[in-house]
Scaffold this active site. Structure first.
Site, short mmCIF file in Angstrom:
data_model
loop_
_atom_site.label_atom_id
_atom_site.label_comp_id
_atom_site.label_asym_id
_atom_site.label_seq_id
_atom_site.Cartn_x
_atom_site.Cartn_y
_atom_site.Cartn_z
N ASP A 13 -61.81 75.81 138.27
CA ASP A 13 -61.40 74.55 138.87
C ASP A 13 -62.54 73.86 139.62
OD1 ASP A 13 -58.69 75.25 138.11
OD2 ASP A 13 -58.68 76.57 139.85
N LYS A 16 -65.53 71.29 136.09
CA LYS A 16 -66.38 71.39 134.90
C LYS A 16 -66.12 70.24 133.94
CE LYS A 16 -64.90 75.50 133.86
NZ LYS A 16 -64.07 75.74 135.06
N GLY A 40 -57.85 74.53 132.00
CA GLY A 40 -57.61 73.10 132.03
C GLY A 40 -58.81 72.33 132.53
N HIS A 41 -59.20 71.30 131.80
CA HIS A 41 -60.26 70.39 132.23
C HIS A 41 -59.65 69.01 132.43
CE1 HIS A 41 -63.70 72.86 130.16
NE2 HIS A 41 -63.28 73.38 131.28
N GLN A 223 -62.50 78.57 132.48
CA GLN A 223 -62.41 79.47 133.64
C GLN A 223 -63.78 79.55 134.35
OE1 GLN A 223 -61.03 81.20 130.58
NE2 GLN A 223 -58.97 80.48 130.99
#
Length: 425
Positions: A13, A16, A40-41, A223
């Site tokens: 988180d 990125k 998740g991005h 991650q």
């Protein structure tokens, strides 16, 4: 032309997606190497927010080749929904390719993920319950179903029937759950295979050919370092290798193909789920960081735990990943907090001071942070676009981070939009 890796340096988180999006705009090929839709991005591009889970961030650029490597695990149902979300926003997916070696997340993986967490009770790991871990378990047990199998119905039927029968035995007799209808699942997933077949190609070959042709390649990690199965805070980790070395394994490229490794970090620290967190702030400052920084999970919506910047963690990431530079995000979130603290080392219960991240969870759990106080700032820095425009206190904070982490800060995030970035290198 350089090939770059972008990876997370903390517990994930770190923003990125933003850094990857900026670099993806300059890349001709963008590659995802590990993880699944437990990642998740969030990317803000031209005022539009995109929440990506498995599809590489380069998908926002129509001429960019986007590749999903063999180290990724794919939930076909979720993946097709992600595709639809993009096509509904008029984003082309014609340049998207999936390696036939990627493993498939099946419904029994999702069920077993939830049941195993429930079985652990208070000792649960805190997974996203999306079946990622059980899918990797099958992969390493050499009983998994791969994308190649999924797009060949006869092969898929045989493997899914055998695997499904076994998993039903575990679901019902070990965990006391309800058996799944394997025949219905096979019929459903054969249809998914037909939809995904046009996207399947050998990513290792495509990467190699792109490299030989001198194309700019960016490998994006999911991650982060402290979630690595070996070098993270085990067992509160993911089931793959989100460190830079995992890129080579997960995409089938040699390390000599990599020219630059960028680690993304927040100007503070966050964590989701259980596990030790030496600099955690369970007070008003921690709550303010959470609210101002929007610290809620992209995939789960869970509130993130927040804390001061931890240089011990970053030194670990610099060493494990071989970082060439740090992209320091969300510096703007620290505005108005007063004096800032930076963790420089840990003190163990016996009084021993350590400057390197411990290998065992039990050692980390007893560590207290040793802080250094750095002057804070109150200015709004969201409009700054050069290092010289930043307040002196900001500059001093960044320079101290560089000294403590023994790595240059080459990018500085001062807001959520992709334009709110300072490029130093």
């Amino acid at each position: 032309m350089p090939s770059s890796i972008v990876i997370g340096t903390q517990w994930g988180d770190e923003g990125k997606g933003k850094v990857i999006d900026i670099l993806a705009s300059q890349a001709e090929v963008v590659v995802r190497s590990q993880g699944g839709n437990n990642a998740g991005h969030t990317v803000v591009n031209n005022g539009v927010t995109y929440k990506l889970h498995v599809i590489p961030s380069g998908i926002l650029y129509p001429d960019t080749l986007c590749l999903i490597g063999a180290g990724v695990v794919i939930d076909p149902k979720s993946f097709l929904q992600e595709l639809k979300t993009l096509t509904d926003k008029n984003i082309s997916t014609k340049n998207l390719k999936i390696d036939p070696r990627t493993h498939v997340v099946m419904p029994w993986h999702i069920v077993l993920d939830g049941l195993s967490e429930e079985f652990r009770g208070s000792s649960d790991i805190g997974t996203t319950k999306r079946g990622i871990g059980p899918s990797y378990m099958d992969k390493y047990e050499r009983s998994g179903i791969r994308m190649y199998d999924l797009i060949h119905p006869e092969i898929f039927k045989e493997k899914a029937a055998a695997s499904g029968r076994l998993k039903n035995e575990i679901i019902t007799k070990v965990y006391g759950g309800e058996a799944l209808n394997i025949d219905e699942i096979i019929t459903e997933y054969i249809e998914y295979g037909k939809q995904l077949a046009p996207f399947v190609d050998d990513v290792s070959v495509l990467c190699y050919e792109a490299h030989k042709a001198g194309k700019t390649i960016m490998f994006e990690g999911a991650q982060a370092t402290l979630l690595d199965i070996d070098f993270g805070t085990y067992p509160y980790v993911t089931s793959s290798h989100p460190v830079s070395g995992g890129v080579c394994v997960g995409t089938g490229v040699g390390p000599k193909m990599i020219d630059r490794i960028i680690g993304v970090a927040k100007a503070y620290t966050t964590r989701v789920g259980k596990g030790p967190f030496p600099t955690e702030l369970n007070d008003e400052i921690g709550e303010k960081i959470r609210n101002v920084g929007g610290e809620f999970g992209t995939t789960t919506g869970r509130p993130r735990r927040t804390g001061w910047f931890d240089a011990v963690i970053l030194r670990h990431s610099v060493r494990v990943n071989g970082l060439d530079g740090i992209a320091l995000n969300k510096l703007d979130t620290l505005s108005g907090l007063g004096d800032l603290k930076v963790c420089t080392a840990y003190r163990k219960p016996d009084g021993t001071v350590i400057e390197h991240f411990p290998a065992a969870l039990e050692d980390l759990d007893g560590c207290e942070p040793i802080y250094e106080t750095v002057k804070g700032f109150d200015e709004d820095i969201s409009g700054c676009r050069t290092f010289d425009e930043l307040p002196e206190a900001c500059k001093a904070y960044i320079k101290r981070v560089e000294e403590l982490c023994e790595c240059p800060v080459t990018m500085i995030g001062v807001g959520p939009d992709r334009a709110q970035i300072i490029i130093r290198d």
